[in-house]
Design a protein around this motif. Structure first.
Motif, PDB file in Angstrom:
ATOM      1  N   ALA A 105      21.304  24.617 -68.809  1.00 23.07           N
ATOM      2  CA  ALA A 105      21.540  25.280 -70.003  1.00 23.07           C
ATOM      3  C   ALA A 105      22.777  24.751 -70.454  1.00 23.07           C
ATOM      4  CB  ALA A 105      20.483  26.370 -70.427  1.00 23.07           C
ATOM      5  N   LEU A 106      24.323  25.751 -69.645  1.00 22.05           N
ATOM      6  CA  LEU A 106      24.873  25.304 -70.042  1.00 22.05           C
ATOM      7  C   LEU A 106      25.956  24.139 -70.369  1.00 22.05           C
ATOM      8  CD1 LEU A 106      28.221  26.753 -70.168  1.00 22.05           C
ATOM      9  CD2 LEU A 106      27.974  26.836 -68.285  1.00 22.05           C
ATOM     10  N   VAL A 107      25.156  22.767 -69.388  1.00 25.05           N
ATOM     11  CA  VAL A 107      25.553  21.522 -69.403  1.00 25.05           C
ATOM     12  C   VAL A 107      24.603  20.498 -70.553  1.00 25.05           C
ATOM     13  CG1 VAL A 107      24.823  19.266 -68.583  1.00 25.05           C
ATOM     14  CG2 VAL A 107      25.723  20.827 -67.330  1.00 25.05           C
ATOM     15  N   ILE A 108      23.658  20.981 -71.157  1.00 26.51           N
ATOM     16  CA  ILE A 108      23.267  20.885 -72.529  1.00 26.51           C
ATOM     17  C   ILE A 108      23.953  21.688 -73.866  1.00 26.51           C
ATOM     18  CG2 ILE A 108      21.434  20.732 -73.759  1.00 26.51           C
ATOM     19  CD1 ILE A 108      19.061  21.107 -70.958  1.00 26.51           C
ATOM     20  N   VAL A 109      24.087  23.192 -73.688  1.00 31.23           N
ATOM     21  CA  VAL A 109      25.080  23.026 -74.552  1.00 31.23           C
ATOM     22  C   VAL A 109      26.606  22.305 -74.644  1.00 31.23           C
ATOM     23  CG1 VAL A 109      26.227  25.561 -75.679  1.00 31.23           C
ATOM     24  CG2 VAL A 109      24.073  24.926 -75.063  1.00 31.23           C
ATOM     25  N   LEU A 110      26.966  22.371 -74.234  1.00 32.43           N
ATOM     26  CA  LEU A 110      28.563  21.988 -73.653  1.00 32.43           C
ATOM     27  C   LEU A 110      28.234  20.364 -74.238  1.00 32.43           C
ATOM     28  CD1 LEU A 110      30.075  22.914 -70.096  1.00 32.43           C
ATOM     29  CD2 LEU A 110      31.233  23.605 -72.567  1.00 32.43           C
ATOM     30  N   ILE A 111      27.302  19.203 -73.743  1.00 32.36           N
ATOM     31  CA  ILE A 111      27.231  18.071 -74.494  1.00 32.36           C
ATOM     32  C   ILE A 111      26.358  18.203 -75.682  1.00 32.36           C
ATOM     33  CG2 ILE A 111      25.935  16.235 -73.686  1.00 32.36           C
ATOM     34  CD1 ILE A 111      25.281  16.360 -70.860  1.00 32.36           C
ATOM     35  N   GLY A 112      26.112  18.804 -76.228  1.00 32.88           N
ATOM     36  CA  GLY A 112      26.163  18.734 -77.872  1.00 32.88           C
ATOM     37  C   GLY A 112      26.843  19.304 -78.603  1.00 32.88           C
ATOM     38  N   VAL A 121      28.980  17.149 -82.101  1.00 33.72           N
ATOM     39  CA  VAL A 121      29.480  17.767 -82.687  1.00 33.72           C
ATOM     40  C   VAL A 121      31.044  17.229 -82.684  1.00 33.72           C
ATOM     41  CG1 VAL A 121      29.649  19.767 -83.963  1.00 33.72           C
ATOM     42  CG2 VAL A 121      27.187  19.606 -83.530  1.00 33.72           C
ATOM     43  N   SER A 122      31.383  17.609 -81.958  1.00 31.20           N
ATOM     44  CA  SER A 122      32.982  17.399 -81.731  1.00 31.20           C
ATOM     45  C   SER A 122      33.067  15.946 -82.573  1.00 31.20           C
ATOM     46  CB  SER A 122      33.572  17.581 -80.650  1.00 31.20           C
ATOM     47  OG  SER A 122      35.596  17.603 -80.651  1.00 31.20           O
ATOM     48  N   ILE A 123      33.069  14.666 -81.869  1.00 32.28           N
ATOM     49  CA  ILE A 123      32.888  13.201 -82.023  1.00 32.28           C
ATOM     50  C   ILE A 123      32.744  13.248 -82.972  1.00 32.28           C
ATOM     51  CG2 ILE A 123      32.121  11.335 -81.210  1.00 32.28           C
ATOM     52  CD1 ILE A 123      32.042  11.838 -78.701  1.00 32.28           C
ATOM     53  N   ALA A 124      30.873  13.425 -83.741  1.00 30.51           N
ATOM     54  CA  ALA A 124      30.892  13.436 -85.189  1.00 30.51           C
ATOM     55  C   ALA A 124      32.067  13.819 -86.341  1.00 30.51           C
ATOM     56  CB  ALA A 124      29.946  14.599 -85.515  1.00 30.51           C
ATOM     57  N   ARG A 125      31.972  15.413 -85.985  1.00 34.27           N
ATOM     58  CA  ARG A 125      33.338  15.870 -86.571  1.00 34.27           C
ATOM     59  C   ARG A 125      34.416  15.182 -86.538  1.00 34.27           C
ATOM     60  NH1 ARG A 125      33.188  22.095 -86.074  1.00 34.27           N
ATOM     61  NH2 ARG A 125      31.328  22.374 -86.845  1.00 34.27           N
ATOM     62  N   ARG A 126      35.207  14.546 -85.549  1.00 35.11           N
ATOM     63  CA  ARG A 126      36.374  13.299 -86.039  1.00 35.11           C
ATOM     64  C   ARG A 126      36.634  12.337 -86.281  1.00 35.11           C
ATOM     65  NH1 ARG A 126      38.005  14.384 -79.383  1.00 35.11           N
ATOM     66  NH2 ARG A 126      38.087  16.322 -79.595  1.00 35.11           N
TER      67      ARG A 126
END
Length: 79
Positions: free
Chosen positions: A53-60, A64-69
């Motif tokens: 769950a933690l890894v999935i949240v981090l990848i998500g 999102v960070s890449i999309a914003r950039r």
């Protein structure tokens, strides 16, 4: 083109038939162990589920960070 398509479909159907036969054979061989499997639970592995769950949240968050950039770069290029 037509020959290769027919060949691909035939090979796919043959592979599916082989997998179905193997699945039926495995199910019938596993029947004596069904009660032992039904008694097992996954409580000792809660940390594995938490880690996934933690890894999935981090990848998500990373996506999102890449999309914003990328959006910021596109906005700068549009100006």
């Amino acid at each position: 083109m037509k020959n290769s398509t027919i060949r691909a479909v035939a090979l796919s159907l043959a592979a599916l038939a082989i997998m179905a036969v193997r699945g039926v054979a495995q199910e019938s061989a596993a029947m004596p162990q069904a009660s032992a499997l039904a008694e097992q639970n996954l409580r000792p592995y809660w940390h594995v589920f938490a880690a996934y769950a933690l890894v999935i949240v981090l990848i998500g968050g990373w996506a999102v960070s890449i999309a914003r950039r990328l959006r910021a770069i596109e906005d700068r290029l549009a100006d």
